[in-house]
Write an enzyme that holds these catalytic residues in place. Structure first.
Site, mmCIF file in Angstrom:
data_model
loop_
_atom_site.group_PDB
_atom_site.id
_atom_site.type_symbol
_atom_site.label_atom_id
_atom_site.label_comp_id
_atom_site.label_asym_id
_atom_site.label_seq_id
_atom_site.Cartn_x
_atom_site.Cartn_y
_atom_site.Cartn_z
ATOM 1 N N HIS A 155 8.622 34.536 45.676
ATOM 2 C CA HIS A 155 8.116 35.032 46.952
ATOM 3 C C HIS A 155 7.558 33.927 47.838
ATOM 4 C CE1 HIS A 155 4.176 35.268 44.742
ATOM 5 N NE2 HIS A 155 3.689 34.947 45.927
ATOM 6 N N ASP B 24 9.844 36.808 39.584
ATOM 7 C CA ASP B 24 9.205 36.139 40.712
ATOM 8 C C ASP B 24 9.114 34.633 40.487
ATOM 9 O OD1 ASP B 24 8.060 35.863 43.190
ATOM 10 O OD2 ASP B 24 6.025 36.315 42.511
ATOM 11 N N SER C 9 -0.029 30.683 45.130
ATOM 12 C CA SER C 9 1.197 31.216 44.545
ATOM 13 C C SER C 9 2.114 30.114 44.061
ATOM 14 C CB SER C 9 1.969 32.030 45.588
ATOM 15 O OG SER C 9 1.602 33.367 45.529
#
Length: 367
Positions: free
Chosen positions: A115, A145, A219
């Protein structure tokens, strides 16, 4: 520029954007300052806290900042389906985002979250010394992910090794590193708060929970053990405000590493698939029977349908191994290469049935 936050009650934030789900309250990717893993510092009450200074100095050169640019065509909702829609189709809107990553190979292979890169048209990697390099997306995996990038450095890059997430115990110290809110080269410390967390992000939920401060922009950043090994990849946070509330989630290295290796080798991940919908079957009295998996639906003309599996069947074992939950069954099959046969022990209408199914290739998508 910090990544977008989750729309789910603005709490589940997949650092920066990923699929958001969970309880009304999770945000995708401690209060007590810790003094850093080489020397020791003594707290006021006499307890010993780790000093992370040596560890941070050793691992930070392999932690990178990732900047992305994307171009999208946006049609205002009020013009969708009208003759005016065509006037907006040629207009492209440029967006930017940021995340983190880490080098796993001195030749320039980098791991981050899917993402983070998403549908980016341009990806730029920044090292701790300020060097910037364009990056190529080698492969992505939406279900886990994960994404693998490649840069072309002029000289070998500092890299960090994988560690075993399965060896981590609740209460052990960890160090998170990354680019929170665009502030590169940031480290935070905490402990493993829990293991095996399900947060509704997908069929392979099995997150490490930590109280190390993780924020948007973290992230794809690494979660280190005290040996400087990557035991997790920061992915989501639980927060009512969008900032760290001391509940962060990381993808375990034991699950991520084989996916990363496939992405690096093939640019994609092929998973086994039966073509069924399943749910846990738990006896009303745990002492009266065993846990199993109920088949609730079978995809028409899918692998399971061709192998004779039916809705209402209860799967007791796969290749002789007991299946006490739907997660176990899904993961077991997903790990098999498409085309391989699997033997299911099934209970149907009160009798035992053995069936062999040739595993298919899991279709793309989060489901």
């Amino acid at each position: 520029m910090p990544p977008a936050q989750s729309p789910v009650a603005r709490r589940l934030s997949l650092l920066p954007s990923r699929r958001r789900a969970l309880l009304a309250g999770l945000l995708v990717v401690p209060a007590v300052p810790l003094i850093g893993c080489g020397s020791q510092a003594v707290a006021q009450r006499g307890s010993v806290l780790p000093d992370f200074a040596d560890l941070a100095e050793r691992v930070l050169p392999a932690v990178v900042n990732i900047a992305v640019q994307s171009e999208t065509t946006t049609v205002p909702p009020e013009f969708r389906g009208t003759p005016f829609e065509r006037y907006f189709r040629g207009r492209r809107e440029r967006t930017q985002g940021a995340g983190s990553g880490f080098v796993i190979d001195p030749t320039g292979y980098i791991v981050t979250n899917n993402h983070v890169v998403g549908s980016a048209t341009r990806v730029t990697v920044s090292l701790q010394n300020g060097t910037e390099m364009p990056a190529r997306v080698v492969g992505t995996d939406e279900l886990m992910d994960l994404a693998v990038l490649k840069v072309e450095p002029r000289q070998p890059l500092p890299a960090v090794p994988w560690g075993s997430s399965g060896a981590m115990r609740v209460g052990q110290w960890v160090l998170a590193a990354g680019n929170p809110f665009g502030l590169g080269g940031t480290v935070t410390s905490g402990i493993v708060s829990a293991r095996g967390r399900e947060i509704g992000a997908g069929p392979f939920d099995d997150f490490i929970q930590t109280d190390a401060a993780i924020n948007p922009g973290n992230s794809g950043g690494p979660l280190f053990n005290q040996a400087g090994e990557v035991i997790g990849i920061s992915t989501a946070i639980y927060s009512p405000s969008g900032a760290s509330a001391g509940i962060g989630f990381a993808t375990p290295s034991d699950l991520a590493r084989p996916v990363v290796e496939q992405l690096r080798r093939d640019g994609r991940v092929d998973r086994g698939w039966l073509g069924v919908s399943v749910q846990d079957l738990v006896p009303e009295d745990p002492r009266a029977g065993r846990r199993a998996v109920l088949v609730t639906d079978v995809v028409r003309n899918g692998p399971a349908a061709r192998g004779g599996l039916r809705a209402g069947d209860v799967v007791l074992a796969v290749n002789g191994e007991r299946t006490e939950s739907s997660r176990v069954l899904v993961r077991y099959v997903a790990a098999l290469p498409p085309g391989q046969s699997v033997r299911l022990s099934v209970q149907r209408d009160g009798r035992s049935v053995e069936t062999s199914i040739q595993v298919g290739r899991r279709p793309p998508g989060p489901g």
